[in-house]
Scaffold this motif. Sequence first.
Motif, mmCIF file in Angstrom:
data_model
loop_
_atom_site.group_PDB
_atom_site.id
_atom_site.type_symbol
_atom_site.label_atom_id
_atom_site.label_comp_id
_atom_site.label_asym_id
_atom_site.label_seq_id
_atom_site.Cartn_x
_atom_site.Cartn_y
_atom_site.Cartn_z
ATOM 1 N N PRO A 11 0.643 -1.156 0.015
ATOM 2 C CA PRO A 11 -0.001 -0.043 -0.030
ATOM 3 C C PRO A 11 1.023 1.127 0.116
ATOM 4 O O PRO A 11 0.351 2.378 -0.701
ATOM 5 C CB PRO A 11 -0.909 -0.145 1.251
ATOM 6 C CG PRO A 11 -0.848 -1.512 1.546
ATOM 7 C CD PRO A 11 0.570 -2.062 1.074
ATOM 8 N N SER A 38 -1.478 1.828 -3.525
ATOM 9 C CA SER A 38 -2.934 1.394 -2.690
ATOM 10 C C SER A 38 -3.983 1.242 -3.808
ATOM 11 O O SER A 38 -4.019 1.777 -4.834
ATOM 12 C CB SER A 38 -2.871 2.104 -1.453
ATOM 13 O OG SER A 38 -3.249 3.336 -1.720
ATOM 14 N N ILE A 39 -4.907 0.696 -3.013
ATOM 15 C CA ILE A 39 -6.193 0.778 -3.983
ATOM 16 C C ILE A 39 -6.549 2.200 -4.118
ATOM 17 O O ILE A 39 -7.392 2.525 -4.911
ATOM 18 C CB ILE A 39 -7.466 -0.245 -3.479
ATOM 19 C CG1 ILE A 39 -8.402 -0.254 -4.233
ATOM 20 C CG2 ILE A 39 -7.760 0.372 -2.135
ATOM 21 C CD1 ILE A 39 -7.940 -1.061 -5.686
ATOM 22 N N ASP A 40 -6.275 3.141 -2.790
ATOM 23 C CA ASP A 40 -6.817 4.296 -2.977
ATOM 24 C C ASP A 40 -5.890 5.357 -4.049
ATOM 25 O O ASP A 40 -6.591 6.172 -4.601
ATOM 26 C CB ASP A 40 -6.572 5.206 -1.616
ATOM 27 C CG ASP A 40 -7.623 4.693 -0.701
ATOM 28 O OD1 ASP A 40 -8.898 4.252 -1.193
ATOM 29 O OD2 ASP A 40 -7.295 4.437 0.638
ATOM 30 N N ASP A 41 -4.746 4.810 -4.265
ATOM 31 C CA ASP A 41 -3.752 5.580 -5.283
ATOM 32 C C ASP A 41 -4.427 5.022 -6.620
ATOM 33 O O ASP A 41 -4.574 6.133 -7.588
ATOM 34 C CB ASP A 41 -2.279 5.082 -5.283
ATOM 35 C CG ASP A 41 -1.651 5.421 -3.836
ATOM 36 O OD1 ASP A 41 -1.958 6.473 -3.343
ATOM 37 O OD2 ASP A 41 -0.864 4.547 -3.499
ATOM 38 N N ALA A 78 -7.637 4.398 -7.414
ATOM 39 C CA ALA A 78 -8.896 5.225 -7.303
ATOM 40 C C ALA A 78 -8.532 6.497 -7.755
ATOM 41 O O ALA A 78 -9.274 7.241 -8.359
ATOM 42 C CB ALA A 78 -9.714 5.176 -6.091
ATOM 43 N N SER A 79 -7.521 7.548 -7.105
ATOM 44 C CA SER A 79 -7.429 8.870 -7.508
ATOM 45 C C SER A 79 -6.458 8.891 -8.934
ATOM 46 O O SER A 79 -6.160 9.945 -8.963
ATOM 47 C CB SER A 79 -6.639 9.368 -6.351
ATOM 48 O OG SER A 79 -5.453 8.860 -5.960
ATOM 49 N N GLN A 138 -8.366 6.644 -13.284
ATOM 50 C CA GLN A 138 -8.195 5.285 -12.137
ATOM 51 C C GLN A 138 -7.346 4.274 -13.011
ATOM 52 O O GLN A 138 -7.768 2.883 -12.819
ATOM 53 C CB GLN A 138 -9.585 5.069 -12.043
ATOM 54 C CG GLN A 138 -10.517 6.043 -11.211
ATOM 55 C CD GLN A 138 -11.825 5.506 -10.628
ATOM 56 O OE1 GLN A 138 -12.374 4.965 -11.613
ATOM 57 N NE2 GLN A 138 -12.149 6.080 -9.706
ATOM 58 N N HIS A 172 -3.310 -6.176 -1.197
ATOM 59 C CA HIS A 172 -2.545 -5.165 -0.508
ATOM 60 C C HIS A 172 -1.484 -6.277 0.312
ATOM 61 O O HIS A 172 -2.166 -7.221 1.095
ATOM 62 C CB HIS A 172 -3.203 -4.516 0.626
ATOM 63 C CG HIS A 172 -3.663 -3.046 0.030
ATOM 64 N ND1 HIS A 172 -4.517 -2.231 0.764
ATOM 65 C CD2 HIS A 172 -3.800 -2.582 -1.205
ATOM 66 C CE1 HIS A 172 -4.810 -1.232 0.021
ATOM 67 N NE2 HIS A 172 -4.404 -1.498 -1.265
ATOM 68 N N LYS A 231 -13.478 -0.548 -5.374
ATOM 69 C CA LYS A 231 -12.975 -0.609 -4.374
ATOM 70 C C LYS A 231 -13.736 -1.707 -3.765
ATOM 71 O O LYS A 231 -15.266 -1.783 -3.850
ATOM 72 C CB LYS A 231 -12.666 0.496 -3.285
ATOM 73 C CG LYS A 231 -11.627 1.535 -3.799
ATOM 74 C CD LYS A 231 -11.387 2.813 -2.980
ATOM 75 C CE LYS A 231 -11.298 2.624 -1.510
ATOM 76 N NZ LYS A 231 -10.983 3.603 -0.715
#
Length: 156
Positions: free
Chosen positions: A12, A16-19, A21-22, A26, A56, A109
């Motif tokens: 992560p 990460s999955i947030d990276d 997503a942003s 995407q 992760h 996610k």
Amino acid sequence: MTQRYWLMKSEPEEASIDDLASAKHQTLAWTGVRNYQARNFMRDEMHEGDGVLFYHSSCAVPGIAGLATVASTPYPDPTQFDPKSPYFDPKSTPESPRWLLVDVKLDRKTRLVPLTEMRQMAELDGMQVLARGNRLSITPVSPKHWKFITQHLVEA
């Protein structure tokens, strides 16, 4: 062409999955793979549209954090040519690259499905990520395991 499924591990702190997503569109380039078997999966077996379990690893609670799709054909990983990169490979050249990557695009996610939970599911017996000592960053996922995970585990 038959759709295939993959589990792709990322630390992560690295991606990460947030990276994902942003990220722009995407989509992220899956850089830094330095294992020949994982590279060969990308080179020889992955295709655009294949499903990805975004996992992760090397963190407090390793597990599946989202679903994604392979979004490109393989191409040379630019980090292998960058002397400032931790993934620099002095033996690799643009004319003869050793390392490849694919782009990965977020589908969604999910709730985090911890490795410990996955180990308790008889339906996931034989899944490569659950094998003791498995260190590969990319592993194939059977259609049976994909279906169970996407239908029963990743829903919140």
